[in-house]
Enzyme design. Structure first.
Site, PDB file in Angstrom:
ATOM      1  N   HIS A  60       0.845  -1.200   0.000  1.00 26.47           N
ATOM      2  CA  HIS A  60       0.000   0.000   0.000  1.00 26.47           C
ATOM      3  C   HIS A  60       0.883   1.254   0.000  1.00 26.47           C
ATOM      4  O   HIS A  60       0.699   2.163  -0.818  1.00 26.47           O
ATOM      5  CB  HIS A  60      -0.895  -0.059   1.250  1.00 26.47           C
ATOM      6  CG  HIS A  60      -1.675   1.186   1.559  1.00 26.47           C
ATOM      7  ND1 HIS A  60      -3.046   1.185   1.666  1.00 26.47           N
ATOM      8  CD2 HIS A  60      -1.290   2.460   1.817  1.00 26.47           C
ATOM      9  CE1 HIS A  60      -3.459   2.413   1.951  1.00 26.47           C
ATOM     10  NE2 HIS A  60      -2.415   3.204   2.068  1.00 26.47           N
ATOM     11  N   GLU A  61       1.872   1.281   0.889  1.00 30.15           N
ATOM     12  CA  GLU A  61       2.759   2.454   0.981  1.00 30.15           C
ATOM     13  C   GLU A  61       3.597   2.618  -0.288  1.00 30.15           C
ATOM     14  O   GLU A  61       3.802   3.729  -0.779  1.00 30.15           O
ATOM     15  CB  GLU A  61       3.673   2.335   2.207  1.00 30.15           C
ATOM     16  CG  GLU A  61       2.936   2.374   3.549  1.00 30.15           C
ATOM     17  CD  GLU A  61       2.088   3.630   3.737  1.00 30.15           C
ATOM     18  OE1 GLU A  61       2.501   4.710   3.270  1.00 30.15           O
ATOM     19  OE2 GLU A  61       0.993   3.525   4.323  1.00 30.15           O
ATOM     20  N   HIS A  64       1.675   4.264  -3.078  1.00 32.11           N
ATOM     21  CA  HIS A  64       1.709   5.736  -2.966  1.00 32.11           C
ATOM     22  C   HIS A  64       3.028   6.257  -3.515  1.00 32.11           C
ATOM     23  O   HIS A  64       3.077   7.230  -4.270  1.00 32.11           O
ATOM     24  CB  HIS A  64       1.637   6.166  -1.495  1.00 32.11           C
ATOM     25  CG  HIS A  64       0.302   5.949  -0.840  1.00 32.11           C
ATOM     26  ND1 HIS A  64      -0.894   6.182  -1.466  1.00 32.11           N
ATOM     27  CD2 HIS A  64      -0.014   5.541   0.420  1.00 32.11           C
ATOM     28  CE1 HIS A  64      -1.890   5.913  -0.622  1.00 32.11           C
ATOM     29  NE2 HIS A  64      -1.384   5.515   0.523  1.00 32.11           N
TER      30      HIS A  64
END
Ligand code: ZN
Length: 242
Positions: A60-61, A64
């Site tokens: 998820h990170e 980004h």
């Protein structure tokens, strides 16, 4: 290529964060009693948590980070020591405050739309991972017994835990859907606030899709609880920040 580079320090912070979020979730499910009462089983329990939830957190990170770099920004994961310690402390009380760190973005040229898309990339990655785990549940199911899960009873059946057995991939799919829903809460500094600020229709479409997937994979009841909470946060955000 400067921006894509992950240096030693960032890699270390990522590794500590992944281990910590897995440990915290382990304590949430096993309880402090379970961890201390069955230390060997507890250590084994951390492996499926790292594979399903630790990976969900860090991918998820990184989603980004990659989209931010694509838009010409610099982006770097930073561990948040106080948040990490707070997460471990609240886990003893059965609460996962999933915030050991986040990707920080450095740019003067990122538009509201680009920021919204950068923010949406994280929850989108969790949904992709959830679908991957659902497929694995059918083609290569892994079920593991843990003594300390016996006391959880039937409430966690929809999350892949029942009669002491962890259905690893089903659990992973449910947890990634929960991670995505949590991050889509439209309250700063969560991703949802930036998606909402960019486009309310995009936020509604993303959350609607998430709730549909959650209803199918976890339980239809999730739509009511999360639906009400998300609407309350949405209305509050609108009132407070326009
Ligand atoms: Zn995020």
């Amino acid at each position: 290529m400067y921006g894509i580079y992950i240096d030693k320090d960032e890699a270390l912070q990522i590794a500590i964060s992944v281990f910590s979020i897995s440990l915290a979730l382990g304590i949430v499910f096993a309880g402090v009693d379970g961890m201390l009462g069955y230390p060997r089983e507890f250590l084994l329990f951390l492996a499926p948590l790292v594979v399903t939830v630790g990976s969900g957190f860090i991918l998820h990170e990184m989603a980004h980070k990659l989209v931010a770099i694509y838009y010409g920004a610099q982006a770097r994961f930073r561990m948040w020591t106080q948040g990490l310690l707070f997460m471990l402390a609240t886990s003893a009380f059965g609460i996962l405050f999933a915030a050991p760190g986040a990707v920080y973005i450095y740019s003067n040229t990122i538009s509201r739309r680009q920021n919204g898309i950068i923010s949406l990339a994280g929850p989108a990655l969790n949904i992709a991972l959830a679908f991957f785990f659902i497929i694995l549940q059918f083609v290569a199911p892994i079920n593991q017994f843990f003594s300390f899960l016996l006391i959880l009873g039937a409430d966690f059946g929809p999350y892949g835990i029942g009669a002491g057995i962890l259905q690893v991939w089903r659990f992973g799919a449910a947890m990634n859907i929960m991670l995505a829903l949590f991050n889509m809460i439209p309250a700063f500094p969560l991703d949802g606030s930036k998606v909402f600020a960019w486009s309310m229709p995009a936020w509604i479409a993303a959350v609607g899709f998430l709730l549909l997937v959650g209803a199918a994979v976890i339980s239809p009841g999730i739509v009511i609880g999360w639906g009400i909470m998300l609407v309350i946060f949405g209305v509050l955000s609108k009132l407070l920040f326009g």
